[in-house]
Design an enzyme around this catalytic site. Structure first.
Site, PDB file in Angstrom:
ATOM      1  N   MET A  31       0.853  -1.189   0.000  1.00 13.81           N
ATOM      2  CA  MET A  31       0.000   0.000   0.000  1.00 13.81           C
ATOM      3  C   MET A  31       0.887   1.237   0.000  1.00 13.81           C
ATOM      4  O   MET A  31       1.744   1.390   0.872  1.00 13.81           O
ATOM      5  CB  MET A  31      -0.927   0.008   1.223  1.00 13.81           C
ATOM      6  CG  MET A  31      -2.006  -1.051   1.199  1.00 13.81           C
ATOM      7  SD  MET A  31      -3.027  -1.045   2.700  1.00 13.81           S
ATOM      8  CE  MET A  31      -1.919  -1.916   3.837  1.00 13.81           C
ATOM      9  N   GLN A  73       7.835  -4.832  -4.318  1.00 12.60           N
ATOM     10  CA  GLN A  73       6.906  -4.781  -5.451  1.00 12.60           C
ATOM     11  C   GLN A  73       7.355  -3.724  -6.459  1.00 12.60           C
ATOM     12  O   GLN A  73       7.663  -2.588  -6.096  1.00 12.60           O
ATOM     13  CB  GLN A  73       5.481  -4.451  -5.003  1.00 12.60           C
ATOM     14  CG  GLN A  73       4.488  -4.597  -6.157  1.00 12.60           C
ATOM     15  CD  GLN A  73       3.088  -4.142  -5.828  1.00 12.60           C
ATOM     16  OE1 GLN A  73       2.858  -2.972  -5.550  1.00 12.60           O
ATOM     17  NE2 GLN A  73       2.143  -5.072  -5.856  1.00 12.60           N
ATOM     18  N   CYS A  96      -3.093  -1.609  -9.303  1.00 11.34           N
ATOM     19  CA  CYS A  96      -3.342  -0.266  -8.788  1.00 11.34           C
ATOM     20  C   CYS A  96      -4.413   0.443  -9.628  1.00 11.34           C
ATOM     21  O   CYS A  96      -4.277   0.543 -10.846  1.00 11.34           O
ATOM     22  CB  CYS A  96      -2.052   0.554  -8.787  1.00 11.34           C
ATOM     23  SG  CYS A  96      -2.280   2.221  -8.137  1.00 11.34           S
ATOM     24  N   GLY A 152      -9.332  -8.564  -0.670  1.00 15.11           N
ATOM     25  CA  GLY A 152     -10.532  -7.735  -0.710  1.00 15.11           C
ATOM     26  C   GLY A 152     -11.472  -8.002   0.443  1.00 15.11           C
ATOM     27  O   GLY A 152     -11.990  -9.109   0.583  1.00 15.11           O
ATOM     28  N   GLY A 160      -4.944  -5.817   2.871  1.00 19.82           N
ATOM     29  CA  GLY A 160      -4.616  -4.431   2.574  1.00 19.82           C
ATOM     30  C   GLY A 160      -5.162  -3.522   3.655  1.00 19.82           C
ATOM     31  O   GLY A 160      -4.644  -3.459   4.766  1.00 19.82           O
TER      32      GLY A 160
END
Length: 377
Positions: A17, A71, A102, A206, A229
């Site tokens: 993030m 990442q 993203c 999610g 996340g």
């Protein structure tokens, strides 16, 4: 689970993030769940190749981190390959993840992030080049993507097959489209679809706000692991809860405000190290985290405002000292959504992007232009 030569005893991933998963936050999360995988925030490939100071700072890892997981994001296969070569040659990481998920407009309007899998030739070339570079150093490569740009332009099944065929060790699916951004509820049935299609491990992402959500996702989709996340924002102990849940234990961490404040102070101290002793930068970075840490506690707007005005570690400690350490964690916000929940108003992609699943020569010239902003933060 094994990803190449990396053991992941508890199949849980801290999802990258931006502005959140620098090494201070990763260290906090890993202290609670030491057997998971904790991924650094997205590094722009061109910025790394250009030796951008902020990009290099974000590539740092704390010595305590069990696996150095990085990442990369980029649109130009040659640049992403160069970035991967830097990671390998300078021994920067043990694992590389590729960002194709993203949804932020400044990324998708350049054909990157969740817009990129629509162009299958570009997706295949980037993954192929990075896997080739990393495999020579026994560094596993994974990829993260979304369901698609919208429900008329879904890409996840094809993206999963391309990732598998080009040598990715695993994939992560955020079960929303770009158009859905972070709104509504992610559609876990799409994770189940992808799992049925692939032989490599699939991580689901999610709407995992608590350990029970992680168990439910595994049960409903058959996925191999979960990626967390927004659910851990202000809740690094979520990784301990998930570890316990996967071991069949009902043990959960419900910290008092005093215990939460101890984490806030530790976070501030780690951020000060991250910023090479600059307390002002550290406590400014801490502000968003404090809002998440205190969410649900009846501490009042004046307390929150006071934290937002802190300029040093002593300021943070002063405000912590004014709080009631015995205040119980409010059950009404346990396992409830945090962070961004808004829908995107419009998906931004390059002009003519959706007309074909492969890139034209003209599109590549436009996409790969030497835009100096692409090397900045």
């Amino acid at each position: 689970m094994k990803l190449g030569n990396i053991d992941v005893p508890t199949p849980v991933v801290l999802s990258p993030m931006a502005g959140v998963t620098n090494w201070p936050f990763r260290v906090l999360c890993e202290q609670y769940g030491p057997s998971g995988l904790y991924v650094a925030e997205m590094i722009t490939a061109r910025a790394l190749v250009a030796r951008n100071p902020k990009a290099l700072r974000l590539c740092r890892f704390d010595p305590s981190e069990r696996v150095r997981s990085l990442q990369l994001y980029g649109v130009n296969p040659a640049i992403v390959e160069q970035a991967a070569k830097i990671v390998v040659d300078e021994n920067m990481a043990d694992h590389v993840d590729l960002n194709f998920g993203c949804p932020v407009p400044k990324v998708t309007r350049r054909g990157g992030g969740s817009a990129l899998p629509w162009k299958t030739d570009l997706l295949q070339e980037i993954i192929s080049r990075v896997v080739k570079v990393c495999s020579a150093a026994n560094i596993p490569v994974t990829a993260k993507f979304r369901v698609g740009i919208d429900h008329e332009h879904e890409t996840f099944l094809q993206a999963g097959h391309i990732a598998q065929e080009e040598g990715c060790a695993a994939v992560t699916l955020h079960a929303r489209t770009t158009a859905e951004y972070y709104g509504g509820h992610s559609d876990w049935t799409r994770i189940a679809e992808l799992k049925q299609e692939l032989d490599i491990p699939v991580f689901g992402n999610g709407d995992i706000w608590g350990a029970d959500d992680a168990l439910a996702m595994i049960d409903q989709t058959g996925c191999d692991g979960v990626a967390i996340g927004r659910g851990c924002q202000g809740r690094p102990w979520l990784f301990a809860d998930i570890k316990h849940a996967f071991e069949g234990s009902t043990q959960r961490i419900n910290p008092t405000l005093g215990e939460v404040c101890a984490v806030i102070e530790r976070h501030a101290e780690l951020l000060t190290r991250f910023y090479d002793g600059d307390e002002r930068m550290a406590v400014h970075d801490l502000r968003k985290h404090v809002a998440w840490y205190l969410k649900g506690f009846p501490v009042g707007g004046s307390t929150r405002k006071a934290f937002m005005e802190c300029e040093s570690l002593d300021d943070v400690r002063r405000e912590i000292g004014r709080l009631d350490p015995n205040m119980v964690f409010p059950q009404r916000v346990v396992d409830k959504p945090r962070g961004r929940v808004r829908f995107a108003k419009k998906v931004h992609v390059p002009y003519g992007w959706l007309e074909s699943r492969t890139t034209t020569h003209e599109e590549r010239e436009t996409l790969f232009g030497d835009d100096p902003m692409d090397a900045g933060y």
